[in-house]
Design a protein around this motif. Structure first.
Motif, PDB file in Angstrom:
ATOM      1  N   GLU A  60      48.033  37.792  32.959  1.00 49.32           N
ATOM      2  CA  GLU A  60      49.111  37.071  32.305  1.00 49.32           C
ATOM      3  C   GLU A  60      49.817  38.026  31.348  1.00 49.32           C
ATOM      4  N   ILE A  61      51.112  37.782  31.113  1.00 48.22           N
ATOM      5  CA  ILE A  61      51.877  38.622  30.197  1.00 48.22           C
ATOM      6  C   ILE A  61      51.150  38.639  28.852  1.00 48.22           C
ATOM      7  N   ASP A  62      50.925  39.814  28.320  1.00 52.32           N
ATOM      8  CA  ASP A  62      50.186  40.042  27.077  1.00 52.32           C
ATOM      9  C   ASP A  62      48.710  39.650  27.188  1.00 52.32           C
ATOM     10  N   GLY A  63      48.225  39.412  28.384  1.00 54.14           N
ATOM     11  CA  GLY A  63      46.813  39.097  28.579  1.00 54.14           C
ATOM     12  C   GLY A  63      46.012  40.372  28.847  1.00 54.14           C
ATOM     13  N   ASP A  64      44.708  40.274  28.680  1.00 53.24           N
ATOM     14  CA  ASP A  64      43.881  41.454  28.901  1.00 53.24           C
ATOM     15  C   ASP A  64      42.710  41.208  29.853  1.00 53.24           C
ATOM     16  N   VAL A  65      42.733  40.080  30.566  1.00 57.54           N
ATOM     17  CA  VAL A  65      41.699  39.803  31.564  1.00 57.54           C
ATOM     18  C   VAL A  65      42.381  39.429  32.882  1.00 57.54           C
ATOM     19  N   PRO A  66      41.746  39.763  33.998  1.00 55.41           N
ATOM     20  CA  PRO A  66      42.337  39.424  35.297  1.00 55.41           C
ATOM     21  C   PRO A  66      42.373  37.918  35.536  1.00 55.41           C
ATOM     22  N   VAL A  67      43.397  37.473  36.280  1.00 55.59           N
ATOM     23  CA  VAL A  67      43.514  36.074  36.683  1.00 55.59           C
ATOM     24  C   VAL A  67      43.678  36.027  38.200  1.00 55.59           C
ATOM     25  N   GLY A  68      43.212  34.943  38.803  1.00 58.56           N
ATOM     26  CA  GLY A  68      43.300  34.804  40.246  1.00 58.56           C
ATOM     27  C   GLY A  68      42.268  35.658  40.950  1.00 58.56           C
ATOM     28  N   THR A  69      42.298  35.598  42.268  1.00 61.18           N
ATOM     29  CA  THR A  69      41.360  36.387  43.075  1.00 61.18           C
ATOM     30  C   THR A  69      42.111  37.059  44.215  1.00 61.18           C
ATOM     31  N   PHE A  70      41.490  38.094  44.745  1.00 57.85           N
ATOM     32  CA  PHE A  70      42.074  38.833  45.856  1.00 57.85           C
ATOM     33  C   PHE A  70      41.318  38.540  47.140  1.00 57.85           C
ATOM     34  N   LYS A  71      42.079  38.414  48.222  1.00 58.65           N
ATOM     35  CA  LYS A  71      41.512  38.330  49.564  1.00 58.65           C
ATOM     36  C   LYS A  71      41.644  39.740  50.138  1.00 58.65           C
ATOM     37  N   ILE A  72      40.545  40.338  50.497  1.00 57.41           N
ATOM     38  CA  ILE A  72      40.560  41.722  50.962  1.00 57.41           C
ATOM     39  C   ILE A  72      41.013  41.754  52.421  1.00 57.41           C
ATOM     40  N   THR A  73      42.158  42.397  52.675  1.00 58.60           N
ATOM     41  CA  THR A  73      42.745  42.441  54.011  1.00 58.60           C
ATOM     42  C   THR A  73      42.947  43.863  54.522  1.00 58.60           C
ATOM     43  N   ASP A  74      42.802  44.858  53.679  1.00 56.18           N
ATOM     44  CA  ASP A  74      43.030  46.261  54.031  1.00 56.18           C
ATOM     45  C   ASP A  74      41.682  46.985  54.019  1.00 56.18           C
ATOM     46  N   PRO A  75      41.326  47.718  55.074  1.00 56.24           N
ATOM     47  CA  PRO A  75      40.026  48.395  55.105  1.00 56.24           C
ATOM     48  C   PRO A  75      39.866  49.480  54.035  1.00 56.24           C
ATOM     49  N   ASN A  76      40.958  49.891  53.413  1.00 59.10           N
ATOM     50  CA  ASN A  76      40.882  50.889  52.338  1.00 59.10           C
ATOM     51  C   ASN A  76      40.635  50.257  50.974  1.00 59.10           C
ATOM     52  N   THR A  77      40.450  48.919  50.945  1.00 59.55           N
ATOM     53  CA  THR A  77      40.261  48.222  49.673  1.00 59.55           C
ATOM     54  C   THR A  77      38.928  47.486  49.642  1.00 59.55           C
ATOM     55  N   LYS A  78      38.482  47.211  48.418  1.00 60.05           N
ATOM     56  CA  LYS A  78      37.293  46.376  48.218  1.00 60.05           C
ATOM     57  C   LYS A  78      37.503  45.559  46.955  1.00 60.05           C
ATOM     58  N   GLY A  79      36.888  44.397  46.909  1.00 55.64           N
ATOM     59  CA  GLY A  79      36.985  43.537  45.743  1.00 55.64           C
ATOM     60  C   GLY A  79      36.028  43.985  44.664  1.00 55.64           C
TER      61      GLY A  79
END
Length: 182
Positions: free
Chosen positions: A85-104
């Motif tokens: 969030e704007i001016d926030g310092d923690v992640p929000v939401g989640t990621f769905k891993i769709t690219d083999p070069n990425t990991k959660g």
């Protein structure tokens, strides 16, 4: 003969990680500060990377495609990408891993609240899908991108995304569906 095989294992342990492009130390990027655990300082020049998003607005549960891309031939080996969030310092939401070069990654006890590199191959672009939470306000995607152990950029930001509401009230006080065209 035994001495030679021990010497060979020692050489492989010292030189093979560098030859294959892996750093010899365990490197990671902090979930809060987004700083890698390197001795070097972040670059202060304009980053040769951009974060592109598929929508300007989102509703709870929406999936937003997020792309981290190198400009020109900059390439990158590592990264940490989060929605905050704007001016926030923690992640929000989640990621769905769709690219083999990425990991959660798990930040603040939330599975897949950040996404990172799955290998140290040089990449020009990675794409992932972010799933909007039910209570987010205006936000941006923010990233640290590591070109190599000496060159990395912290705090690269996407454009701002604004939440929309599925219900709005008109002047008569009756609820009507708000349609958002993308």
């Amino acid at each position: 003969m035994r001495r030679h095989s021990c010497f060979g294992f020692l050489l492989c342990g010292i030189f093979l990680p560098g030859i294959l492009g892996f750093p010899q130390t365990n490197t990671s990027i902090d979930c809060d500060s987004l700083l890698p655990n390197y001795e070097a300082e972040p670059q202060t020049s304009a980053p040769p990377y951009i974060i592109a998003v598929s929508f300007d607005n989102f509703e709870p549960g929406n999936e937003v495609q997020v792309t981290l891309e190198a400009l020109g031939d900059a390439g990158f080996k590592g990264f940490n990408l989060q929605a905050r969030e704007i001016d926030g310092d923690v992640p929000v939401g989640t990621f769905k891993i769709t690219d083999p070069n990425t990991k959660g990654l798990e930040c603040h006890n939330m599975t897949n609240s950040a996404v990172s590199n799955a290998n140290s191959d040089v990449k020009q672009k990675v794409t992932t899908t972010w799933i909007a939470p039910h209570d987010a306000r205006e936000l941006q995607f923010i990233a640290t991108v590591v070109q190599n152990l000496e060159n990395f950029w912290v705090g690269i930001q996407s454009k701002t995304l604004t939440p929309t509401h599925s219900e709005s009230v008109n002047a008569t006080g009756k609820s009507k569906r708000k349609v958002c065209f993308q």
